[in-house]
Motif scaffolding. Structure first.
Motif, short mmCIF file in Angstrom:
data_model
loop_
_atom_site.label_atom_id
_atom_site.label_comp_id
_atom_site.label_asym_id
_atom_site.label_seq_id
_atom_site.Cartn_x
_atom_site.Cartn_y
_atom_site.Cartn_z
N LYS A 124 0.83 -1.21 0.00
CA LYS A 124 0.00 0.00 0.00
C LYS A 124 0.87 1.26 0.00
N GLU A 125 1.94 1.24 0.80
CA GLU A 125 2.86 2.37 0.80
C GLU A 125 3.49 2.56 -0.58
N LEU B 204 3.80 5.53 -5.85
CA LEU B 204 3.65 5.56 -7.30
C LEU B 204 2.58 6.58 -7.70
N ALA B 205 1.44 6.54 -7.03
CA ALA B 205 0.36 7.48 -7.35
C ALA B 205 0.76 8.92 -7.03
N SER B 206 1.52 9.10 -5.94
CA SER B 206 1.91 10.46 -5.55
C SER B 206 2.85 11.10 -6.56
N PHE B 207 3.60 10.29 -7.29
CA PHE B 207 4.48 10.85 -8.32
C PHE B 207 3.68 11.40 -9.51
N LEU C 53 -6.96 0.34 -7.30
CA LEU C 53 -8.18 0.98 -7.77
C LEU C 53 -8.60 2.13 -6.86
N SER C 54 -8.34 1.99 -5.56
CA SER C 54 -8.70 3.06 -4.62
C SER C 54 -7.86 4.30 -4.84
N MET C 55 -6.67 4.15 -5.44
CA MET C 55 -5.77 5.27 -5.70
C MET C 55 -5.78 5.69 -7.16
N PRO D 121 12.38 7.89 -2.65
CA PRO D 121 12.17 8.20 -4.06
C PRO D 121 13.34 8.98 -4.65
N LYS D 122 13.67 8.65 -5.88
CA LYS D 122 14.76 9.32 -6.59
C LYS D 122 14.19 10.45 -7.44
N PRO D 123 15.01 11.41 -7.83
CA PRO D 123 14.52 12.47 -8.71
C PRO D 123 13.85 11.94 -9.98
N SER D 124 14.31 10.80 -10.47
CA SER D 124 13.72 10.24 -11.70
C SER D 124 12.26 9.88 -11.50
N ALA D 125 11.87 9.50 -10.28
CA ALA D 125 10.46 9.17 -10.01
C ALA D 125 9.58 10.40 -10.22
#
Length: 424
Positions: free
Chosen positions: A55-56, A61-64, A101-103, A408-412
């Motif tokens: 979940k984290e 992924l979604a936050s990027f 799906l929730s995100m 997270p890296k800058p590339s993300a």
């Protein structure tokens, strides 16, 4: 000049269950990693604990700004003994799908990503005539349970991978540049023999009858893999008719210099064209590319000594992706999903440059009418790279394995900005 991608384009990253989840104890890889004298650099252990922290990870992924996640369901967890399905495992993957799906993250699910149940290997593995039916049974079970949550399914990851592995090992044995890519010192004959004897003992088979997915393939074995795909596709169509079905292939950008044209033509046929009949009824093809392969009059050429290379020993050549998409599109009238593309590097500025150059090639293909529908970067997380252990860093997210902290890296964020604006 801003390059716009189509509305509805799928932007995301990929993982594979065995490489990130941890404690995949019923799989063939787990057994082989943990043998005394193993040729694996280290065992996978808890990997990056994605089984617990999914979940984290999906939330990051979604936050990027990414809208898709390609991950695999582990056959060895779902069916740890032949014909006995683990309800807790299927419930876990239901939770992964619901988290996506929730995100507002579209799940793209791979049903086999290299690792297999130990019982399958003992029953003949990927050379057995019974494997297509066994694989279809597993796929049918998963899709009965979860199909309504799965819009895209990839039956088998890199169904042609054994061809490439055989070539890498052959190049290394001839003094070439293949060792970094497989992590096996194939010149250490005594250690190799001793290890494979131990593998045979562990599976209760003669070593030459241990047929894992990563192993050497006969022509019959290649047919078994692709028939497994077609049988699974038939079963999935009945159970989950709205799910779009394909597989993925590992494809070099195959090039030639004068005198190497025949070798290059043979390589395209061996690695791609011969499989076209198995793909005719698919909904899409997953294209996976990392570099190019150049052929001369005497066969494959080594990476030039002055070329930039990745941690895997591959030539740094992001333009390969667009070239492969163009070649594939000339022979297969299907939507194309980039299901893996990326580099192993500890210099994230080179990853950012790689992403931009690769995506310029993809955009040019789309502009020319080629139906590319998504780009999944490999990988979401720095993870377990099979025989090479945790030594190669492909991820958009670094992981402190002592604490499992995600970094997270800058590339993300860079890929996320492209995804959020659908533009480069």
């Amino acid at each position: 000049m801003t390059l716009r991608f189509p509305d509805g384009f799928y932007w995301g990253a990929s993982t594979a269950a065995h490489q990130v989840e941890g404690n995949n104890v019923h799989s063939d890889f787990w057994l082989m990693e943990n043998l005394e004298g193993s040729i694996y650099r280290e065992p996978s252990g808890i990997a990056v604990d994605h089984y617990r922290l999914f979940k984290e990870d999906i939330g990051l992924l979604a936050s990027f700004g990414l809208n898709s996640y390609r991950f695999s369901i582990e056959w060895a967890r779902i069916e740890p003994e032949e014909g006995k399905f683990d309800q807790a495992a299927i419930d876990h993957y239901r939770e992964v799908l619901l988290a996506c799906l929730s995100m507002n993250v579209t799940p793209i699910v791979t049903l086999h990503h290299f690792s297999s149940p130990q019982w399958l290997i003992r029953a003949g593995g990927w050379e057995s005539e019974d494997t297509p039916e066994r694989f279809a049974r597993y796929c049918a079970y998963v899709m009965r349970e979860l199909g309504e949550l799965i819009p895209y399914v990839c039956t088998i990851n890199e169904a042609n991978i054994s061809i490439g592995i055989a070539k890498i090992i052959k190049r290394h044995q001839a003094g070439g540049d293949g060792q970094a890519q497989v992590g096996i010192n194939t010149t250490d004959k005594s250690r190799m023999v001793a290890y494979f004897m131990e593998v045979g003992k562990a599976f209760g088979l003669p070593p030459q009858e241990v047929h894992s997915f990563h192993g050497a393939r006969t022509e019959k074995g290649l047919e078994v893999i692709f028939r497994s795909h077609t049988r699974a596709r038939e079963a999935i169509r009945v159970i989950s008719p709205n799910t779009r079905i394909g597989l993925s292939l590992s494809l070099y950008d195959i090039q030639s210099i004068p005198g190497g044209e025949e070798h290059a033509s043979h390589a395209w046929n061996e690695e791609f064209l011969q499989f076209l009949p198995y793909l005719e009824a698919d909904d899409y093809l997953g294209v996976q590319n990392y570099t190019r392969m150049v052929y001369g009059p005497d066969g494959a050429l080594p990476v030039p000594k002055d070329a930039e290379t990745t941690q895997m020993g591959n030539e740094y050549y992001p333009e390969a992706l667009g070239a492969v998409v163009r070649f594939v599109s000339k022979h297969l009238a299907k939507p194309l999903f980039i299901t893996e593309n990326g580099i192993a590097t500890d210099d994230d500025t080179r990853r950012i440059e790689f992403i931009d150059r690769a995506l310029r090639g993809v955009h040019a293909c789309i502009a020319d009418g080629i139906p590319v529908i998504g780009y999944m970067h490999w990988s979401l997380l720095d993870n377990f790279e099979w025989q090479l252990g945790f030594s190669k860093t492909f991820g958009l997210i670094a992981v402190d394995r002592a604490t499992q902290e995600r970094k997270p890296k800058p590339s993300a964020y860079h890929l996320g900005r492209i995804a959020s604006s659908d533009s480069l």
